[in-house]
Design an enzyme around this catalytic site. Structure first.
Site, PDB file in Angstrom:
ATOM      1  N   TYR A  31       0.849  -1.185   0.000  1.00 52.31           N
ATOM      2  CA  TYR A  31       0.000   0.000   0.000  1.00 52.31           C
ATOM      3  C   TYR A  31       0.896   1.250   0.000  1.00 52.31           C
ATOM      4  CZ  TYR A  31      -2.935   3.663   1.909  1.00 52.31           C
ATOM      5  OH  TYR A  31      -3.572   4.852   2.121  1.00 52.31           O
ATOM      6  N   LYS A  81     -11.383  -0.934   5.500  1.00 51.57           N
ATOM      7  CA  LYS A  81     -11.782  -1.540   4.240  1.00 51.57           C
ATOM      8  C   LYS A  81     -12.852  -2.624   4.490  1.00 51.57           C
ATOM      9  CE  LYS A  81      -8.416   1.189   2.995  1.00 51.57           C
ATOM     10  NZ  LYS A  81      -7.049   0.762   2.802  1.00 51.57           N
TER      11      LYS A  81
HETATM   12  C1  PLP Z   1      -5.717   1.298   3.203  1.00 51.42           C
HETATM   13  C2  PLP Z   1      -4.622   0.342   3.489  1.00 51.42           C
HETATM   14  C3  PLP Z   1      -3.735   0.556   4.562  1.00 51.42           C
HETATM   15  C4  PLP Z   1      -3.820   1.791   5.442  1.00 51.42           C
HETATM   16  O1  PLP Z   1      -4.983   1.784   6.227  1.00 51.42           O
HETATM   17  P1  PLP Z   1      -5.731   3.118   6.740  1.00 51.42           P
HETATM   18  O2  PLP Z   1      -6.874   2.563   7.488  1.00 51.42           O
HETATM   19  O3  PLP Z   1      -6.102   3.914   5.526  1.00 51.42           O
HETATM   20  O4  PLP Z   1      -4.762   3.854   7.604  1.00 51.42           O
HETATM   21  C5  PLP Z   1      -2.780  -0.409   4.822  1.00 51.42           C
HETATM   22  N1  PLP Z   1      -2.659  -1.513   4.047  1.00 51.42           N
HETATM   23  C6  PLP Z   1      -3.479  -1.728   2.994  1.00 51.42           C
HETATM   24  C7  PLP Z   1      -3.298  -2.954   2.167  1.00 51.42           C
HETATM   25  C8  PLP Z   1      -4.474  -0.810   2.671  1.00 51.42           C
HETATM   26  O5  PLP Z   1      -5.260  -1.034   1.614  1.00 51.42           O
END
Ligand code: PLP
Length: 414
Positions: free
Chosen positions: A145, A235
């Site tokens: 990410y 997510k």
């Molecule tokens: C979005 C995401 C993050 C970061 O998470 P946040 O909740 O936005 O801080 C870390 N790893 C992956 C794979 C992501 O998609």
């Protein structure tokens, strides 16, 4: 893809044999993942005469027993164990957030889980735990990410990173290596790694697997040897695009260190977010199953489409698709009507974004392209809409992407 409940139950049983970690509450027999998703973290409710979990918004907790509170604080300072007895202060722990942590640990098959204000706060806490032990070196596999990549590359927390291919992990380990960090399927290319083989090549260095894309419904990295399983709970775990959170599932020893860092640095999860996440978990298996069926069908149609150069869809399944097009990706983003053009993923509705412009913009362009994130790559997070409606929208948006004129514009951007 097999989402059969028997399959899940077998896997849970395996986890239970590896230390009993997936076992249900005391006195209950082993439960399948779909059952845990609905009941874990709620086992005490019926006996309390409750159905929905209570939301505890207290920041502090009255106590006439300051000797007892002193003992609980001493115990926390020693090993970071969740204080026994009544809570003390919101930054030390919250009962509503604890329900979510219990449930997520159950789903991932770990002893414990520690929740944070975001995925990045969770990753930061892991790095701080290791840095504080003098283990500042991280070995990592691209792509990650974008912001995780940036946090390591920029050395914002004092870490030093060595980027390797999976085959190079063992050679990259040093006496001060505190962590090996991978994502599988990776954001945004959906590249898949053999987590069991990677865990083996880490030796005694903890492997952190970011399981945000797969969710415990499709993959439980702890069963494959990862000591730390990280989620951006923003997510799929939340699942409705309305809560920001992160969580690390791990053994109780590491969880204690994480709680101590969380207490001292303050990246706590709000209790309302904890409530929403617990509610999100209860539909996680159903959502992942339905969205994955949509995604598999869309991936099939995209593969057969002459406007699409390449489709990346994991063998594992899942609800994320990445695809490269012959035309201009900016035109596709501008052309969608039902699908929402937005960063993030894992919501009930379908989102599309252009990683080179948004989610991975912060990564150096050479490094980004070197890890397979081409300027023509689009990332699609498939939701729960009817698949024919989704296809009609994508088909129209792709149709508005001309092949030739865009070549020059893309070249100019480079
Ligand atoms: C979005 C995401 C993050 C970061 O998470 P946040 O909740 O936005 O801080 C870390 N790893 C992956 C794979 C992501 O998609």
């Amino acid at each position: 893809m097999d989402f059969g409940s028997t399959d899940v139950r077998d896997t849970c049983d395996d986890a239970a044999e590896n230390g009993g970690r997936a076992a249900g509450a005391v006195g209950t027999r082993l439960r399948a993942l779909a059952t845990e998703a609905v009941h874990a973290g709620r086992d005490d409710l019926a006996r309390q005469g409750l159905h929905a979990p209570p939301i505890d918004l207290s920041t502090t907790y009255p106590s006439y027993d300051s000797r007892g509170e002193a003992a609980r604080i001493d115990a926390f300072a020693t090993d970071g164990a969740d204080p026994d007895g009544p809570p003390v202060y919101g930054r030390l722990g919250n009962p509503t957030v604890a329900r979510f942590e219990t449930a997520l640990a159950r789903l991932e098959g770990t002893q414990s889980a520690v929740a944070f204000a975001s995925g990045m706060a969770a990753l930061s806490a892991v790095l701080l735990v290791r840095n504080a032990m003098g283990l500042r070196h991280v070995v990592a596999v691209r792509p990650l990410y974008g912001c995780s990549d940036h946090l390591l590359t920029a050395g914002l927390l004092g870490s030093e990173v060595t980027w390797v291919d999976p085959a190079g992990i063992t050679d990259a380990l040093r006496p001060d290596t505190g962590l090996v960090l991978v994502e599988s399927p990776a954001n945004p290319t959906l590249a898949e790694l053999d987590l069991r083989a990677i865990a083996h090549s880490c030796g005694t260095v903890p492997l952190l697997a970011d399981n945000t894309f797969a969710t415990p419904v499709l993959q439980r990295p702890a069963e494959l040897g990862a000591r730390l399983v990280l989620h951006s709970a923003t997510k799929y775990l939340g699942g409705h695009g309305d809560v920001m959170a992160g969580v690390v599932a791990c053994d109780e020893e590491f969880a204690g260190r994480l709680r101590q860092v969380r207490f001292a640095t303050g990246g706590v999860l709000h209790p309302l977010a904890g409530y929403l996440l617990l509610r999100g978990l209860s539909t996680l298996p159903v959502r992942v199953r339905a969205a994955s069926a949509n995604a598999a069908e869309l991936a099939r149609r995209l593969r057969a489409d002459p406007r699409v150069a390449r489709v990346h869809y994991p063998r594992l399944g899942g609800a994320m698709i990445a695809f490269e097009i012959h035309g201009d990706p900016h035109e596709v983003i501008a052309g969608v009507r039902l699908v929402t053009p937005a960063v993030s993923l894992g919501s009930v509705d379908t989102l599309i974004q252009h990683p080179a412009s948004i989610s991975h913009r912060i990564v150096d362009a050479e490094d980004r392209r070197g890890s397979g994130v081409s300027d023509r790559l689009l990332r699609l997070s498939v939701g729960l809409e009817d698949v024919e409606d989704l296809w009609r929208d994508l088909d129209e948006a792709l149709g508005s992407a001309p092949g030739d004129s865009s070549e020059r514009e893309l070249a100019a951007e480079r």
